[in-house]
Design a protein around this motif. Sequence first.
Motif, mmCIF file in Angstrom:
data_model
loop_
_atom_site.group_PDB
_atom_site.id
_atom_site.type_symbol
_atom_site.label_atom_id
_atom_site.label_comp_id
_atom_site.label_asym_id
_atom_site.label_seq_id
_atom_site.Cartn_x
_atom_site.Cartn_y
_atom_site.Cartn_z
ATOM 1 N N GLY A 205 0.841 -1.190 0.000
ATOM 2 C CA GLY A 205 0.000 0.000 0.000
ATOM 3 C C GLY A 205 0.874 1.237 0.000
ATOM 4 O O GLY A 205 2.100 1.150 -0.094
ATOM 5 N N VAL A 206 0.258 2.397 0.115
ATOM 6 C CA VAL A 206 0.988 3.668 0.094
ATOM 7 C C VAL A 206 0.734 4.394 1.404
ATOM 8 O O VAL A 206 -0.422 4.618 1.796
ATOM 9 N N GLY A 207 1.824 4.760 2.097
ATOM 10 C CA GLY A 207 1.702 5.478 3.355
ATOM 11 C C GLY A 207 1.403 6.949 3.147
ATOM 12 O O GLY A 207 1.362 7.455 2.009
ATOM 13 N N ALA A 208 1.238 7.664 4.252
ATOM 14 C CA ALA A 208 0.924 9.092 4.186
ATOM 15 C C ALA A 208 2.029 9.892 3.515
ATOM 16 O O ALA A 208 1.778 10.927 2.888
ATOM 17 N N ASP A 209 3.263 9.403 3.637
ATOM 18 C CA ASP A 209 4.390 10.104 3.030
ATOM 19 C C ASP A 209 4.675 9.649 1.602
ATOM 20 O O ASP A 209 5.665 10.043 0.987
ATOM 21 N N GLY A 210 3.809 8.783 1.073
ATOM 22 C CA GLY A 210 3.985 8.297 -0.296
ATOM 23 C C GLY A 210 4.871 7.079 -0.403
ATOM 24 O O GLY A 210 5.052 6.533 -1.497
ATOM 25 N N ALA A 211 5.445 6.629 0.730
ATOM 26 C CA ALA A 211 6.320 5.470 0.719
ATOM 27 C C ALA A 211 5.494 4.186 0.787
ATOM 28 O O ALA A 211 4.367 4.185 1.285
ATOM 29 N N PRO A 212 6.047 3.060 0.300
ATOM 30 C CA PRO A 212 5.302 1.798 0.368
ATOM 31 C C PRO A 212 5.147 1.313 1.807
ATOM 32 O O PRO A 212 6.053 1.474 2.634
ATOM 33 N N VAL A 213 3.988 0.759 2.120
ATOM 34 C CA VAL A 213 3.740 0.157 3.430
ATOM 35 C C VAL A 213 3.169 -1.236 3.207
ATOM 36 O O VAL A 213 2.562 -1.521 2.170
ATOM 37 N N GLU A 214 3.382 -2.119 4.194
ATOM 38 C CA GLU A 214 2.898 -3.486 4.063
ATOM 39 C C GLU A 214 1.447 -3.579 4.504
ATOM 40 O O GLU A 214 1.064 -3.066 5.562
ATOM 41 N N LEU A 215 0.648 -4.240 3.693
ATOM 42 C CA LEU A 215 -0.742 -4.525 4.041
ATOM 43 C C LEU A 215 -0.785 -5.923 4.634
ATOM 44 O O LEU A 215 -0.558 -6.919 3.928
#
Length: 503
Positions: A205-215
């Motif tokens: 997914g996409v975090g608040a800062d635009g970086a990838p995050v794990e779902l």
Amino acid sequence: MSETTTAAASGGGVTYQSVDSSYFEKRGLRRYAGVASLWALGVGAVISGHFSGWNFGLGVGGWGGMLIATVFIAIMYLGLTFSIAEMSPALPHTGAAYSFARSTMGPWGGFITGLCENVEYVITPAVIVFFIGSYLGSIFGTPESFQPVYWIGGYIVFVGLNVIGVELSFKVTLVVTLLALACLVGFWFSAIPNMDFTRWALNIGVGADGAPVELAEGGGSFLPFGFHGALAAMPFAVWLFLAIEQLPLAAEESVDPKRDMPRGIILGIITLIVSAFMILLLNSSVAKGSFALATSGEPLLDGFRAIYGDGIAKILALIAVIGLIASFHTIIYAQGRQIYSLSRAGYFPRALSITHGTRKTPHLAMVTGAVVALIVMCVIWYGVENSAGIIGGTLLNMAVFGAMISYIMQALSFILLRKKFPHIARPYKSPFGIVGAALTMLIALVTIYFQLSDPVYRAGVIGVAIWFAVGIIYFALIGRHKLVLSPEEEFARSKGTAEYKSL
């Protein structure tokens, strides 16, 4: 070659110096390769990209973005390889890309194309041996500080094997390529019953800062970073095919290059396209998934671990290292021939083209390329954060940047060869023609743009630009006054325009 001649070419004069017959006697090669050897040379050069490297694209494009990027890059390589399949039997010389450009754009065009390809073939083995070290470090549990030992050891062993002789080199290439493909096929069959595409491949997914995050539960967007992410993943998708274009470097060691070269390169790209899409689907769809793979130095090992656990995975990973070895061994071969051809013609220092007295292999060229690569690796290793993603990605982008410019020049050479020399003998003709070459240029330009847009790897690209600048300065001041009528140069002069015929 009894006299020295001077001529203007592409805005600057070049000088051909006379040499006696002993010059080429000291620079002889031996013919050995058939279709099977050429297929293995092409596939073997690339296959490591299916073991490591491609996965970094998941972090910028997500799984869907990486899929779209792979489709675009596959189209680019189809256009490129079919263009090369036409040019290589028409111009059957070891110079390959440099030879194509020299015949259509003169000495300066030939040199710049060769210089771009030189970056690719010097840096690409460095990327591969970095991943070999990463795999071996994980398998044997050695500390990160031990990595340079793996690199140096790898170069010593496989430069040595390439120096021993072309027959052994091609036999090793065929064996390790078949073993690497067998390892990949084994992984595919192991992964199919264990895959969960939605849970693992779509877990970015996409975090608040635009970086990838794990779902944690997967089920993310097909394009988490949008279409822009797909374009940004293109430099990493290149790694699934990069170096298939090296085949023409074996032209003077091929038994029948006019017949076998097109067959070898077309069979090779078909094999690689099938493997690329299988590994993208299956490696991402088992436990760990796209998010973890995006920063992994050994994604196939992670896939084996997810299926079999740590114990047996290490045994399988030792087999997986064969895939990296296949490419490492094969591109050292290409590196040596590429430096050899430019040196034999005088574009690089001539001493680098001297071949071994009995084995007829360009040993000085291979050793020099290995030393330069190790220096670059150590500069990056000790100069940036010791992260597999950062270091491996930086080296990868350096290789891709050189390759993209080389592809643009080769595609342009194809178009010019069709326009300038419509009646030249062509044992094979590309079904994609000028359209395929034009698509190659367009996709390569887009890839370069997104490389330059990535601040993490921009320093590596700038480093390659400096490499280009140093090479061009050398040629302008020294190299252009020391050219020799090698087979590539003789062909360009005899088949070229009236300007070239007057050289």
